[in-house]
Design a protein around this motif. Sequence first.
Motif, mmCIF file in Angstrom:
data_model
loop_
_atom_site.group_PDB
_atom_site.id
_atom_site.type_symbol
_atom_site.label_atom_id
_atom_site.label_comp_id
_atom_site.label_asym_id
_atom_site.label_seq_id
_atom_site.Cartn_x
_atom_site.Cartn_y
_atom_site.Cartn_z
ATOM 1 N N TYR A 1 -2.786 3.209 -15.941
ATOM 2 C CA TYR A 1 -1.464 2.958 -15.369
ATOM 3 C C TYR A 1 -0.504 2.542 -16.483
ATOM 4 O O TYR A 1 -0.921 2.167 -17.589
ATOM 5 C CB TYR A 1 -1.537 1.870 -14.304
ATOM 6 N N ALA A 2 0.779 2.615 -16.190
ATOM 7 C CA ALA A 2 1.811 2.224 -17.146
ATOM 8 C C ALA A 2 2.220 0.774 -16.900
ATOM 9 O O ALA A 2 1.964 0.215 -15.829
ATOM 10 C CB ALA A 2 3.016 3.148 -17.002
ATOM 11 N N PRO A 3 2.883 0.150 -17.885
ATOM 12 C CA PRO A 3 3.311 -1.248 -17.708
ATOM 13 C C PRO A 3 4.132 -1.471 -16.448
ATOM 14 O O PRO A 3 3.982 -2.497 -15.774
ATOM 15 C CB PRO A 3 4.131 -1.520 -18.976
ATOM 16 N N ASN A 4 5.008 -0.502 -16.106
ATOM 17 C CA ASN A 4 5.841 -0.689 -14.916
ATOM 18 C C ASN A 4 5.104 -0.340 -13.619
ATOM 19 O O ASN A 4 5.697 -0.319 -12.542
ATOM 20 C CB ASN A 4 7.136 0.117 -15.021
ATOM 21 N N GLN A 5 3.800 -0.060 -13.730
ATOM 22 C CA GLN A 5 2.964 0.171 -12.549
ATOM 23 C C GLN A 5 1.941 -0.962 -12.357
ATOM 24 O O GLN A 5 1.022 -0.836 -11.546
ATOM 25 C CB GLN A 5 2.201 1.493 -12.671
ATOM 26 N N ASP B 1 6.534 2.766 -20.192
ATOM 27 C CA ASP B 1 6.838 2.910 -18.777
ATOM 28 C C ASP B 1 6.951 4.386 -18.409
ATOM 29 O O ASP B 1 7.163 5.250 -19.275
ATOM 30 C CB ASP B 1 8.147 2.199 -18.439
ATOM 31 N N VAL B 2 6.803 4.677 -17.124
ATOM 32 C CA VAL B 2 6.849 6.054 -16.642
ATOM 33 C C VAL B 2 7.872 6.148 -15.514
ATOM 34 O O VAL B 2 8.303 5.125 -14.966
ATOM 35 C CB VAL B 2 5.457 6.490 -16.125
ATOM 36 N N PRO B 3 8.300 7.366 -15.142
ATOM 37 C CA PRO B 3 9.257 7.535 -14.042
ATOM 38 C C PRO B 3 8.741 6.914 -12.746
ATOM 39 O O PRO B 3 7.531 6.804 -12.533
ATOM 40 C CB PRO B 3 9.389 9.062 -13.929
ATOM 41 N N PRO B 4 9.640 6.532 -11.841
ATOM 42 C CA PRO B 4 9.271 5.799 -10.626
ATOM 43 C C PRO B 4 8.235 6.470 -9.736
ATOM 44 O O PRO B 4 7.443 5.793 -9.089
ATOM 45 C CB PRO B 4 10.608 5.651 -9.888
ATOM 46 N N LEU B 5 8.230 7.803 -9.651
ATOM 47 C CA LEU B 5 7.322 8.482 -8.720
ATOM 48 C C LEU B 5 6.002 8.893 -9.353
ATOM 49 O O LEU B 5 5.241 9.669 -8.782
ATOM 50 C CB LEU B 5 8.017 9.712 -8.123
ATOM 51 N N THR B 6 5.705 8.388 -10.525
ATOM 52 C CA THR B 6 4.480 8.757 -11.235
ATOM 53 C C THR B 6 3.239 8.157 -10.555
ATOM 54 O O THR B 6 3.252 7.020 -10.098
ATOM 55 C CB THR B 6 4.547 8.263 -12.689
ATOM 56 N N PRO C 1 0.818 -1.222 0.000
ATOM 57 C CA PRO C 1 0.000 0.000 0.000
ATOM 58 C C PRO C 1 0.853 1.274 0.000
ATOM 59 O O PRO C 1 0.521 2.239 -0.704
ATOM 60 C CB PRO C 1 -0.822 -0.140 1.286
ATOM 61 N N HIS C 2 1.941 1.269 0.773
ATOM 62 C CA HIS C 2 2.785 2.463 0.838
ATOM 63 C C HIS C 2 3.414 2.792 -0.509
ATOM 64 O O HIS C 2 3.668 3.965 -0.812
ATOM 65 C CB HIS C 2 3.886 2.252 1.893
ATOM 66 N N ASN C 3 3.674 1.776 -1.302
ATOM 67 C CA ASN C 3 4.297 2.001 -2.613
ATOM 68 C C ASN C 3 3.282 2.037 -3.750
ATOM 69 O O ASN C 3 3.646 1.919 -4.918
ATOM 70 C CB ASN C 3 5.333 0.915 -2.878
ATOM 71 N N THR C 4 2.022 2.203 -3.420
ATOM 72 C CA THR C 4 0.973 2.339 -4.429
ATOM 73 C C THR C 4 0.606 3.818 -4.529
ATOM 74 O O THR C 4 0.142 4.426 -3.555
ATOM 75 C CB THR C 4 -0.268 1.517 -4.045
ATOM 76 N N ARG C 5 0.832 4.406 -5.692
ATOM 77 C CA ARG C 5 0.616 5.832 -5.889
ATOM 78 C C ARG C 5 -0.566 6.048 -6.832
ATOM 79 O O ARG C 5 -0.586 5.496 -7.931
ATOM 80 C CB ARG C 5 1.872 6.497 -6.464
ATOM 81 N N VAL C 6 -1.516 6.880 -6.416
ATOM 82 C CA VAL C 6 -2.698 7.095 -7.250
ATOM 83 C C VAL C 6 -3.328 8.453 -6.954
ATOM 84 O O VAL C 6 -3.334 8.916 -5.819
ATOM 85 C CB VAL C 6 -3.745 5.970 -7.020
#
Length: 552
Positions: free
Chosen positions: A480-484, A508-513, A430-435
Amino acid sequence: MGGLTGTGTGPAAGPGSLAASGDDAGHTVGHGAGSEPGTGPAVKPRSASTAAPSAPRPPGSRRAPSGRGTRRAGAAPSRRKPKQHRSMTTVWAAGTIGLAIVAGGVGGYAAFHRTGTVVHSVDVGNAGSAAFSTTGQMNVLMLGTDSRAGLGHESGAPAATGQADTAVLLHLSADRSNLTAVSIPPNLVTDVPECPVGNAVVKGASGQRFSTVLSGRDPGCAMRLVTQLTGIHVDHFLMVDFAAVQKLTTALGGVEMCLKEPLRDPSTGLSLGAGKQKVAGAQALALVRAEKELPGSSGVPAGGDLARVQVQEQFLAALFRTATSGSTLTDPKKLKALATTAAGVLTVDTPIGSVGALDDLAGQFGKVDEKHVTLAELPVKQNPADSTGRTVVIDQAKSTQLFDVVKQDISLSSGPVAPDPKLVGSKATPHNTRVTVYNGTGAFGASQDVLLWLQNDEGVNRSANGGDSAKRVAKTTLHYAPNQADQARSLAAMMGLPASALVEGTKDVPPLTYMSLTLGADYTAPGTPIAPPTTPPKGLESITADDTSCVG
């Protein structure tokens, strides 16, 4: 819809500066100033009344390892011991389901041609389907009444209505691979709708026991009430009276039961030993009507309502197996007896009131294998307005889930439906899920409510309120992007999103997207699954007709 065709980074104007628009303007953004979006303290609820409630996790498997349905595990005990209600749920199920199973399992209605008997029918107007069809899903309401007229009324004569001691909704899947029978207890308190009866209209009534639905009304009103309760359109009805269990089991030559311990009820003369044995006639009727504590019975001890339910459900399974056995199918005398018996205790709606329609109905039921016939009970709970504990009310959350599964033609006898590949794989924490959550519902505060729930209940603290979407939308979507993908699967599991709601980009998108979640008109409340459930509610009481285990 601006900004929702792909993914975007967190709030572009900097931490804490995202301005909500429209009906979400002024709501708190889910991150603190001077930090990565979403890493600040959890958003506090606006007030106790607006704080989103914690939602239950998706239900687990319906069936216990033994093959018997789980039974109210973990239910909190009440302070007083009210009169048990669950045995009442299946008192008449034996007669109503049994008659339907006899109809479909043995093709016994073909014998009507030879006996010359007729079945009484009732015109219920638009309460059901205007015609009988052998294609598509079919929902048939079985009504069992407390009328004793069936112990003597002639073939073809209308049965006296009496009270609706139980209703059983039979759902036959479109591909005829499975049959689900959900029994409704007579002590269920509900609102009876306004019903046309002949040239008159009977006013509706609130706070009534289900058993009263036939008082001054016809079976069509019961069909309307069940449709109101379940959200499932009822096509036809079959109604039997007090004599059904007694006469059917006699015509079948008895049904085989297996009891772990002796079972006795001096008040009815019921006396059964342990082990395998056949029950028929008055003894079978006494068995399924055994609601009271049974003095002197080690098989069903005082207060042992759970054991009684198991005995009754096992009786239904035995009735089905007997009706569909080779010895029944190949016995002309038995088929004739069944046809005559059915005519004596059966009332139906007009579209299935002919011999030809009943033959066709028999053929449809007969296509289902016994291992895919599931007998279940409507999820209910004690009526909080009844201090005596003698009535129940529907458990809305569990029953809604059950009937959503039924509507999708998902068999309760099978395991969970295989998940879509989009939903299979590792999940981000959950902490690493950004939305970022956008409101496309048109309802005030929806995105903020979801934000509060995600942060305070689910631990998704890297989340933000995007305010109103560019326009209202019908379906909730997650871009979402493939890397998400791991984050998308995590959020989908939390919110109960269907695979169709997940829209994956191509790059793919940058890590903090942040991903973009847009709530649509299919959203109802934080934590309430948006996807139709694929499993019945946890703790659903049910067995399948191939269960031959000893009970008691």
